[in-house]
Write an enzyme that holds these catalytic residues in place. Sequence first.
Site, PDB file in Angstrom:
ATOM      1  N   LYS A 269      28.606  18.070  46.202  1.00  7.55           N
ATOM      2  CA  LYS A 269      27.979  18.913  45.221  1.00  7.55           C
ATOM      3  C   LYS A 269      26.686  18.082  44.548  1.00  7.55           C
ATOM      4  CE  LYS A 269      28.417  21.923  41.137  1.00  7.55           C
ATOM      5  NZ  LYS A 269      29.116  22.549  40.134  1.00  7.55           N
ATOM      6  N   ASP A 274      23.846  20.786  34.969  1.00  7.45           N
ATOM      7  CA  ASP A 274      24.634  22.178  34.950  1.00  7.45           C
ATOM      8  C   ASP A 274      24.448  22.682  33.532  1.00  7.45           C
ATOM      9  OD1 ASP A 274      25.406  24.717  35.495  1.00  7.45           O
ATOM     10  OD2 ASP A 274      27.405  23.962  35.950  1.00  7.45           O
ATOM     11  N   LYS A 281      25.890  27.630  28.881  1.00  7.09           N
ATOM     12  CA  LYS A 281      26.999  26.999  28.613  1.00  7.09           C
ATOM     13  C   LYS A 281      27.022  26.978  27.236  1.00  7.09           C
ATOM     14  CE  LYS A 281      28.305  24.346  32.476  1.00  7.09           C
ATOM     15  NZ  LYS A 281      29.752  24.904  32.982  1.00  7.09           N
ATOM     16  N   ASP A 292      27.725  16.431  37.023  1.00  3.25           N
ATOM     17  CA  ASP A 292      27.931  17.620  38.062  1.00  3.25           C
ATOM     18  C   ASP A 292      27.317  17.353  39.395  1.00  3.25           C
ATOM     19  OD1 ASP A 292      29.282  20.081  38.521  1.00  3.25           O
ATOM     20  OD2 ASP A 292      27.644  21.242  38.020  1.00  3.25           O
ATOM     21  N   ASP A 351      26.715  30.335  36.105  1.00  4.91           N
ATOM     22  CA  ASP A 351      27.254  29.142  35.858  1.00  4.91           C
ATOM     23  C   ASP A 351      28.353  29.014  37.143  1.00  4.91           C
ATOM     24  OD1 ASP A 351      27.981  26.852  34.602  1.00  4.91           O
ATOM     25  OD2 ASP A 351      29.162  27.850  33.139  1.00  4.91           O
ATOM     26  N   GLU A 353      27.294  28.198  40.060  1.00  9.48           N
ATOM     27  CA  GLU A 353      26.290  27.631  40.946  1.00  9.48           C
ATOM     28  C   GLU A 353      26.659  26.593  42.049  1.00  9.48           C
ATOM     29  OE1 GLU A 353      27.086  26.224  38.283  1.00  9.48           O
ATOM     30  OE2 GLU A 353      26.867  24.132  38.911  1.00  9.48           O
ATOM     31  N   ARG A 355      29.233  26.736  44.063  1.00 10.31           N
ATOM     32  CA  ARG A 355      29.828  27.247  45.027  1.00 10.31           C
ATOM     33  C   ARG A 355      28.620  27.810  45.726  1.00 10.31           C
ATOM     34  NH1 ARG A 355      33.555  31.373  41.718  1.00 10.31           N
ATOM     35  NH2 ARG A 355      33.678  29.454  40.684  1.00 10.31           N
TER      36      ARG A 355
HETATM   37  N1  BES Z   1      30.164  22.401  36.890  1.00 11.28           N
HETATM   38  C1  BES Z   1      30.945  23.227  36.643  1.00 11.28           C
HETATM   39  C2  BES Z   1      32.653  22.878  36.439  1.00 11.28           C
HETATM   40  C3  BES Z   1      32.836  21.835  35.944  1.00 11.28           C
HETATM   41  C4  BES Z   1      33.553  22.026  34.560  1.00 11.28           C
HETATM   42  C5  BES Z   1      32.710  20.449  36.184  1.00 11.28           C
HETATM   43  C6  BES Z   1      34.056  20.949  33.687  1.00 11.28           C
HETATM   44  C7  BES Z   1      33.214  19.415  35.205  1.00 11.28           C
HETATM   45  C8  BES Z   1      33.810  19.774  34.297  1.00 11.28           C
HETATM   46  C9  BES Z   1      30.675  24.561  37.410  1.00 11.28           C
HETATM   47  O1  BES Z   1      29.482  24.657  37.722  1.00 11.28           O
HETATM   48  C10 BES Z   1      31.099  25.678  36.364  1.00 11.28           C
HETATM   49  O2  BES Z   1      30.514  25.943  35.497  1.00 11.28           O
HETATM   50  N2  BES Z   1      32.131  26.625  36.686  1.00 11.28           N
HETATM   51  C11 BES Z   1      32.593  27.566  36.001  1.00 11.28           C
HETATM   52  C12 BES Z   1      33.091  28.687  36.796  1.00 11.28           C
HETATM   53  C13 BES Z   1      33.137  29.909  36.138  1.00 11.28           C
HETATM   54  C14 BES Z   1      31.715  30.648  35.841  1.00 11.28           C
HETATM   55  C15 BES Z   1      33.643  30.878  37.096  1.00 11.28           C
HETATM   56  C16 BES Z   1      33.779  27.274  35.296  1.00 11.28           C
HETATM   57  O3  BES Z   1      34.483  26.332  35.552  1.00 11.28           O
HETATM   58  O4  BES Z   1      33.774  27.572  33.928  1.00 11.28           O
HETATM   59 ZN    ZN Z   2      28.406  23.270  38.187  1.00 12.41          ZN
HETATM   60 MN    MN Z   3      28.303  25.806  36.431  1.00 11.68          MN
END
Ligand code: BES
Ligand code: ZN
Ligand code: MN
Length: 498
Positions: A269, A274, A281, A292, A351, A353, A355
């Site tokens: 990735k 992000d 966020k 990220d 968010d 994104e 996947r």
């Molecule tokens: N990049 C984040 C995940 C992340 C969180 C990486 C903390 C490193 C530290 C990912 O893109 C994300 O935002 N995931 C969301 C998914 C949710 C919206 C289903 C999450 O984990 O909150």
């Molecule tokens: Zn992310």
């Molecule tokens: Mn995200």
Amino acid sequence: MLKFEVVHGPLLDGSADLLAVAVSGRPNSRDPVLGPLAKTLGVDLGTLADEELFEGKADQQLALSGRDRLPARRILLVGIDPTTPAYLRARTFAVAAVRHALALNLRRVALAWSDLWGLETAAWIEAAVVGAETGAYRFIEYLTEDRRPKNGVTSVVLCTPPGRRPPPPARVDEALARAGALAEALQLARDLVNEPPNVLTPAELARRAQATAKRVGLKIEVWDGPEIAKRGLHLLCAVQRGAENPARFIRIDYRPPKPSRRRVVLVGKGLTFDSGGLCLKPPKSMQDMKCDMSGGALVLATMLACALRKPKVEVIALIPCTENMPGGGAMRTGDVVRSYSGKTVEILNTDAEGRLILADALAYALDLKPSVLIDHATLTGACMVALGPNAAGLFSNDDAEAGRLLRAAQFTGEQYWRLPLAEDLKELLRSEVADLRNVGEQYGGAITAALFLRNFVGSVPWIHVDIAGPAWAEKATSYAPRGGTGFGIPTLLRFLES
Ligand code: BES
Ligand code: ZN
Ligand code: MN
């Protein structure tokens, strides 16, 4: 990078500024390193340790002066936990010794072992080199004037245990070169992750990949925005559209010296920042979101290590790179996008994104007919909730390949934990208007993310590693620096070499 040499026996006659000795438990005068050391110093190390409450446990250290009786001005006993994997013990020991030297402004460090804990020469040297470089690692690119460190550790001497036959010089040189290759890969990944997101845009990440590939003779191809659209990676395009900076798709090929039937395709990735997109966020969660692209950095760094160490298998790396931003063109909740695979996705959380861009990269990877497909991604906060900040979650549809990676991890001591692709959560990804929705519900977030990805890997053996926790460290740990850690590279390289 540091200069390394390997000498036989502890450096009682050497010329180090610091002599560090690994100790488990109370210092014992029968120990082949501590015994002679105590004698030269004219002290009883056991009594001294008792007085200083040093029991040789992990995180304990005892600093001594060389008392003009030793060429090494200072001595450091480093407590080591005998229950951790030997490779991690050696790495942790080197980290602690070099950090101590750095804090005292010492330049030349000797590391002495009375026992290599069952490690073979090559693995011992690798762990020590990786540890020393980790202890010395600092990201100082943007520090100026008095914030710029003036000096630091320059060389490290690895002392083989006195009772052990010294390894032949040719073996030592080869091991040092191979260890240096891994250390270089770790440094590349850490630097890329630590680089601020206004500098490390998708285009810049691609340029650095090109520079790295060119330097070590790897084949590389980079697609720009129009090319990505033309190829049909519409999910990657959808994530990019909220950003001013264009996307990139990187492919790097490593071919082994002798043709191999095993082809490993790695996906990482490469989200250079992000923000969450329209599902923005909150500020605290956004602070470190330059991390990220850690999966992409891990994959690129592993390719660098492959070019230098030449494993026997073919390896292809794919890194989809973009920002996730809330600009006017940003994807909306409710948007339906057709993926590279043809499956349609309803985007209900912008968010989620990672996947999306991975789905296109994984589906594209199938065209390359992999023997095994492995993705690394900072994918879900839920994985950190499940496993804590230092462990990766591993998902796989193939027990044999998963077992191989987990065995490699048991050796390096990097923390991986297998999580289930729980079939009963599949229905959470059902959409009324498209084939899939991109988020499940509150619970099981790491699992639903993995289940989403599984829709794009067909029947190919596949491993998904969620590195949201261990890719980035808020504070330095006993084995990794603050910021980008380089997590996963030693294990993945060992997997490729197994
Ligand atoms: N990049 C984040 C995940 C992340 C969180 C990486 C903390 C490193 C530290 C990912 O893109 C994300 O935002 N995931 C969301 C998914 C949710 C919206 C289903 C999450 O984990 O909150
Ligand atoms: Zn992310
Ligand atoms: Mn995200």
